[in-house]
Design a protein around this motif. Structure first.
Motif, short mmCIF file in Angstrom:
data_model
loop_
_atom_site.label_atom_id
_atom_site.label_comp_id
_atom_site.label_asym_id
_atom_site.label_seq_id
_atom_site.Cartn_x
_atom_site.Cartn_y
_atom_site.Cartn_z
N GLU A 81 57.23 -55.61 -32.78
CA GLU A 81 56.53 -54.41 -32.38
C GLU A 81 57.15 -53.82 -31.12
O GLU A 81 57.82 -54.52 -30.35
CB GLU A 81 55.06 -54.73 -32.11
N PRO A 177 50.92 -57.19 -47.09
CA PRO A 177 51.85 -57.20 -45.95
C PRO A 177 51.22 -57.82 -44.71
O PRO A 177 50.01 -57.91 -44.60
CB PRO A 177 52.16 -55.72 -45.75
N CYS A 178 52.09 -58.23 -43.77
CA CYS A 178 51.66 -59.11 -42.70
C CYS A 178 52.04 -58.58 -41.33
O CYS A 178 53.04 -57.86 -41.17
CB CYS A 178 52.30 -60.49 -42.92
N LEU A 180 53.77 -58.55 -37.88
CA LEU A 180 55.12 -59.03 -37.60
C LEU A 180 55.15 -60.31 -36.78
O LEU A 180 55.96 -61.19 -37.01
CB LEU A 180 55.90 -57.93 -36.88
N PRO A 228 49.76 -54.24 -41.19
CA PRO A 228 49.87 -52.79 -40.98
C PRO A 228 48.88 -51.93 -41.76
O PRO A 228 48.88 -50.72 -41.58
CB PRO A 228 51.28 -52.53 -41.52
N PHE A 400 57.18 -55.49 -43.28
CA PHE A 400 55.97 -56.29 -43.14
C PHE A 400 55.69 -57.17 -44.35
O PHE A 400 54.65 -57.83 -44.40
CB PHE A 400 54.77 -55.35 -42.92
#
Length: 452
Positions: A81, A177-178, A180, A228, A400
């Motif tokens: 990020e 999605p994950c 970061l 996200p 992500f």
């Protein structure tokens, strides 16, 4: 390569492979010989080679991919990020809060007082602990038994929770999605990520059930403002997830409620009242600023004790000056009013941008959090390239992704809450133009293929 590997025992074979890595003969991503082939080449039992490979896997040097073979671990950096410091483009993928909405700590700093804290004293400031107990217990089913720990941010808490509960190659369920930082922590720790899909209600029940069937020893979930996607657990989804976890009370469940005070959604937890290993983390970075490296972790007594032990060889404790500053800010009515105003600002700006994109033909819904998860009708990477030509730097969804989720390749994660109205309209128009350009190029390529 078989001829360069030597040794008659598992330790000797492992040392030989380490030497090849150090000399650069083996590099990240390289395949190692199959167990049977290497055993025959060295004249040893195949179990000896299996043991050597296991040693290296536990050390995080190699990884077994089943039919994909055994490879040297690729330590390619994970996207992080923050601002792209070397770019002249307008960065709309930072994931940062608005600096103008972070409370000024100057007054609180001037009013702070207290004697120095020495070795051997309690590691949690009493005033912060008293305040945090109320903050953390609201809505948490096993609140009566919780213990508090202070860490240097949420990522620090997650890393230490993993370290006290897992060993290398243990499976960890992560949202897909994950976030970061979670991807980065799992990779560096040598753990095995198991992807759990996320929909508009948060982590999916089927995905969690499948991950538990694969033997995950920990589950990381974002109850609100999932990064996200912006998804938040609904009451129904949280209850269904608790039902699944009821049969797995000793799996460590970690909730990262990173948006907490800024969230426009109600907190619903997947931690049931009888779950044995759990932790709820709330950092102050989103509303007091990323440089306020402090998070409060509420957990069961055993996890709290182990987490505290993980602090002793490293940071030992989070500075009491920082703890006092945090307490001074979160108990100041003016600061809390400013945080509430910031929450409204983020929600309003994201909603306004979603409306603008929708008016340009790209249906977008604003959820919770600092970012927007924008669906595109074409490949996001191609759109991001077009946006760069127009002066914008955006994050694509594939950064992500953990598993094979094709839809993420058609997503942008945008941070737009600090744009003024003119820039907001310009970005929305440029995204729409970029989509049209990609569509036109695709149509041209397709037409050319037909003509040939």
């Amino acid at each position: 390569m078989n001829h360069e590997i030597t040794g008659g025992s598992a330790a000797e074979i492992a040392d030989s492979l380490r030497a090849l890595l150090e000399r650069g003969t083996l590099r990240a991503g390289d395949s190692l010989p199959p167990v049977r082939a290497l055993a025959e080449s060295l004249g040893v039992n195949r179990n000896t080679v299996v043991a050597a490979y296991r040693q290296l896997a536990q050390a995080g040097v190699i990884i077994a991919r089943g039919r994909g073979g055994t490879r040297v671990v690729d330590r390619a950096p994970v996207a992080q990020e923050g601002f792209a410091g070397d770019s002249v483009l307008r960065d709309v993928g930072t994931g940062n809060p608005d600096p103008d909405l972070i409370p000024d700590p100057l007054h609180a700093l001037a009013s702070m007082a207290g004697r120095p804290v020495l070795y051997g004293e309690p590691v949690i400031d009493p005033d912060l602990e008293h305040w945090a107990h109320t903050w953390m217990s609201d809505g948490l089913a096993p609140a009566a038994s919780m213990r508090l720990t202070i860490t240097s941010g949420a990522a620090d808490a997650v890393e230490r929770l993993f370290a006290q509960a897992l060993t290398r190659d243990d499976a960890v369920a992560l949202e897909d999605p994950c976030f970061l930082a979670s991807i980065h922590t799992v990779r560096l720790g040598g753990y095995r990520p198991v992807a759990v899909p996320v929909d508009e209600e948060g982590m999916t029940v089927a995905g969690l059930r499948a991950a538990l069937a694969q033997g995950v020893r920990a589950v990381v979930c974002t109850p609100r403002a999932q990064n996200p996607t912006g998804a938040s657990l609904t009451a129904r989804r949280a209850a269904d997830l608790r039902d699944v976890l009821r049969e797995h009370p000793y799996v460590l469940v970690i909730e990262d409620d990173h948006f907490s005070m800024l969230s426009r959604r109600e907190y619903h937890s997947l931690i049931g009242p009888d779950h044995r290993r759990w932790a709820l983390i709330r950092s102050v970075s989103k509303f007091l600023g990323p440089d306020m490296c402090l998070a409060v972790t509420a957990s069961d007594p055993e996890t709290a004790e182990r987490l505290a032990m993980r602090l002793t060889p490293g940071t030992t404790w989070v500075s009491h000056l920082l703890q006092r500053l945090t307490h001074s800010l979160v108990t100041d009515p003016e600061v809390m009013a400013a945080i509430e105003a910031a929450a409204g600002h983020y929600a309003a700006r994201n909603a306004a941008f979603a409306e603008r994109l929708t008016s340009h033909g790209l249906a977008t819904e604003a959820s919770d959090g600092l970012n927007l998860w924008v669906r595109l009708p074409v490949a996001a990477r191609a759109v991001s390239e077009q946006l760069m030509r127009r002066g914008w730097l955006a994050r694509t969804g594939d950064e992500f992704v953990l598993g094979a989720v094709p839809v993420a390749s058609q997503r942008l994660r945008l941070t737009v809450h600090d744009l003024d109205d003119a820039d907001t309209e310009q970005l929305a128009a440029d995204i729409a133009a970029a989509v049209r350009a990609v569509r036109g190029r695709t149509a041209t390529v397709g037409s050319g293929m037909i003509e040939r």
